[in-house]
Design an enzyme around this catalytic site. Structure first.
Site, mmCIF file in Angstrom:
data_model
loop_
_atom_site.group_PDB
_atom_site.id
_atom_site.type_symbol
_atom_site.label_atom_id
_atom_site.label_comp_id
_atom_site.label_asym_id
_atom_site.label_seq_id
_atom_site.Cartn_x
_atom_site.Cartn_y
_atom_site.Cartn_z
ATOM 1 N N ASN A 121 0.402 42.776 30.477
ATOM 2 C CA ASN A 121 -0.957 41.844 29.951
ATOM 3 C C ASN A 121 -1.141 41.039 28.773
ATOM 4 O O ASN A 121 0.670 40.557 28.562
ATOM 5 C CB ASN A 121 -2.492 42.784 29.619
ATOM 6 N N HIS B 132 1.831 38.305 31.277
ATOM 7 C CA HIS B 132 2.346 38.744 31.956
ATOM 8 C C HIS B 132 3.574 38.414 31.882
ATOM 9 O O HIS B 132 4.316 38.005 32.927
ATOM 10 C CB HIS B 132 1.483 38.454 33.344
ATOM 11 N N HIS C 205 0.461 43.580 40.391
ATOM 12 C CA HIS C 205 -0.350 43.075 40.371
ATOM 13 C C HIS C 205 -1.567 42.354 41.538
ATOM 14 O O HIS C 205 -2.426 41.468 41.951
ATOM 15 C CB HIS C 205 -0.711 41.143 39.655
ATOM 16 N N TYR D 72 -4.161 42.555 44.519
ATOM 17 C CA TYR D 72 -5.762 41.956 44.797
ATOM 18 C C TYR D 72 -6.331 42.991 45.988
ATOM 19 O O TYR D 72 -6.026 42.602 47.516
ATOM 20 C CB TYR D 72 -6.240 40.758 44.525
ATOM 21 N N GLN E 134 -5.616 48.128 34.035
ATOM 22 C CA GLN E 134 -6.875 47.236 33.573
ATOM 23 C C GLN E 134 -7.665 46.560 35.257
ATOM 24 O O GLN E 134 -6.279 46.337 35.570
ATOM 25 C CB GLN E 134 -5.653 45.805 33.138
ATOM 26 N N GLU F 22 -4.512 47.642 37.323
ATOM 27 C CA GLU F 22 -3.058 47.245 36.943
ATOM 28 C C GLU F 22 -3.417 48.425 36.395
ATOM 29 O O GLU F 22 -3.250 48.560 35.269
ATOM 30 C CB GLU F 22 -3.386 46.276 35.856
HETATM 31 C C1 GLA Z 1 -4.750 39.845 34.163
HETATM 32 C C2 GLA Z 1 -5.240 39.924 33.261
HETATM 33 C C3 GLA Z 1 -6.493 38.470 33.359
HETATM 34 C C4 GLA Z 1 -5.870 37.559 34.796
HETATM 35 C C5 GLA Z 1 -5.526 38.002 35.360
HETATM 36 C C6 GLA Z 1 -4.851 36.988 37.057
HETATM 37 O O1 GLA Z 1 -6.048 40.948 35.154
HETATM 38 O O2 GLA Z 1 -6.383 40.249 31.974
HETATM 39 O O3 GLA Z 1 -6.820 38.168 32.904
HETATM 40 O O4 GLA Z 1 -4.962 36.677 33.832
HETATM 41 O O5 GLA Z 1 -4.237 39.201 35.245
HETATM 42 O O6 GLA Z 1 -5.642 35.983 36.546
#
Ligand code: GLA
Length: 342
Positions: free
Chosen positions: A75, A101, A175, A177, A279, A307
């Site tokens: 972050n 990141h 990270h 998805y 997150q 996250e």
């Molecule tokens: C995290 C960040 C987001 C974004 C994503 C990837 O979640 O907090 O703002 O950057 O990663 O796009």
């Protein structure tokens, strides 16, 4: 298995972990990225529940951190600057004025040394990376080890360890998805977050430092809610969730942080973690410009991320748990992704 080559000739390998129930995870040495994760639904039907690219070329292009390990600091760090033990450090900035990141070339874009491990309850892969002193502006040589274990209990466990030779901030996460139905969007996925507080942010997504209650706001996921049910009520209309939740349980080292359910498949993902925060990101920046595996176009909200982490911009907020690692200490962090169905 050979997964391709970088421009400088470095070979990238892909490893496959399989458990007794037919679950499969694929991991590549570039970014320690989880490229595939096949999970059974309530009828035993397997689907790949993570977003990703068809091949290495995709990951080398503009990837929004699909499946990768994030570091040295996950972050944002406001203005890409921090002071530690009286010395100011300047980081690579890559998110407007901020560092996001890990900077321009974070742990998601480096090559990890992989070694399969023998474990009794599943299959495991160890990945190591030595982040040199000064990399992206961070102090100290940081040795990082990540172990992915796919257990016979249908868990994907991620164990992180790190050691440094100079004091440095460190905050590691993965990270991935998720879309548990492998469907177009996750807006109908039910989500529960075991968090009664969150860390509000300004319009550039930097925490204000306040730890605010979720009760009575669209941030409240203490009881399961469809992800998409209150997006229009979000303050400042940020296009979705992109917030750090403060996990309520401070007693148990490994505690339940989140539970998500895909309504079509009945696949359930529970996330257990030793981290103090998570997150929750609802895929707001996906916009149809990426075509991923199996030719799928990733529209806005095609997936969500959870996250597990220390809080964003912790280096500027003494009231947030510290992310400073010092020589002689070992950072240890565990997150378990447990898959069920109902
Ligand atoms: C995290 C960040 C987001 C974004 C994503 C990837 O979640 O907090 O703002 O950057 O990663 O796009």
């Amino acid at each position: 298995m050979n997964y391709g080559q970088l421009a400088d000739g470095t070979t990238i390998d892909s490893y496959t972990l399989t458990n007794r129930n037919g679950m499969t995870a694929k991991v590549i040495t570039y970014g320690a990225i989880i490229t595939e994760l096949w999970v059974p639904d309530r009828k035993g039907q397997l689907a790949d529940v993570v977003l990703g690219f068809e091949n290495l070329q995709g990951y080398l292009g503009e990837s929004p951190y699909f499946g990768a390990i994030i570091g040295r600091v996950a972050n944002r760090i406001a203005a890409g600057k921090f002071t530690l033990d009286g010395k100011e450090y300047n980081l690579a900035t890559n998110d407007g004025p901020h560092s996001l990141h890990g900077g321009a070339k974070g742990f998601d874009k480096v090559v990890w040394q992989a070694e399969p491990l023998q474990v009794s309850n599943g299959a495991a892969l160890q990945l190591k990376y030595l982040s040199p002193d000064g990399e992206e502006g961070y102090p100290g040589n940081l040795k990082v080890t990540v172990v992915y274990t796919l257990t016979n209990e249908n868990e994907l466990k991620i164990e992180y360890t790190a050691q440094t030779d100079k004091a440095t901030p460190v905050n590691l996460t993965n990270h991935s998805y998720w879309n548990l139905d492998a469907s177009a969007t996750i807006l109908d996925h039910q989500l529960r977050l075991l968090a009664e507080h969150f860390t509000p942010v300004d319009e550039t997504l930097i925490p204000t430092g306040v730890i605010a209650p979720v009760a009575g706001t669209p941030m409240d996921f203490t009881t399961p809610m469809p992800i998409g049910s209150r997006l229009d009520q979000l303050k400042g209309n940020p296009g979705g969730y992109d917030h750090n939740y403060v996990l309520t349980d401070k007693k148990n080292p490994l505690k339940l942080a989140a539970r998500a359910r895909g309504p079509i498949s009945g696949r359930v993902l529970e996330i257990w973690t030793t981290e103090p925060g998570v997150q929750f990101y609802s895929g707001n920046f996906l916009d149809g410009s990426i075509t991923g595996k199996y030719g799928r176009v990733y529209e806005k909200h095609a997936a969500f991320c959870l996250e597990t982490q220390h809080f964003p911009d912790a280096v500027h907020h003494p009231n947030f748990p510290s992310i400073i690692l010092r020589p002689g200490e070992t950072l240890m962090s565990t997150t378990v992704h447990r898959f069920l169905s109902d």
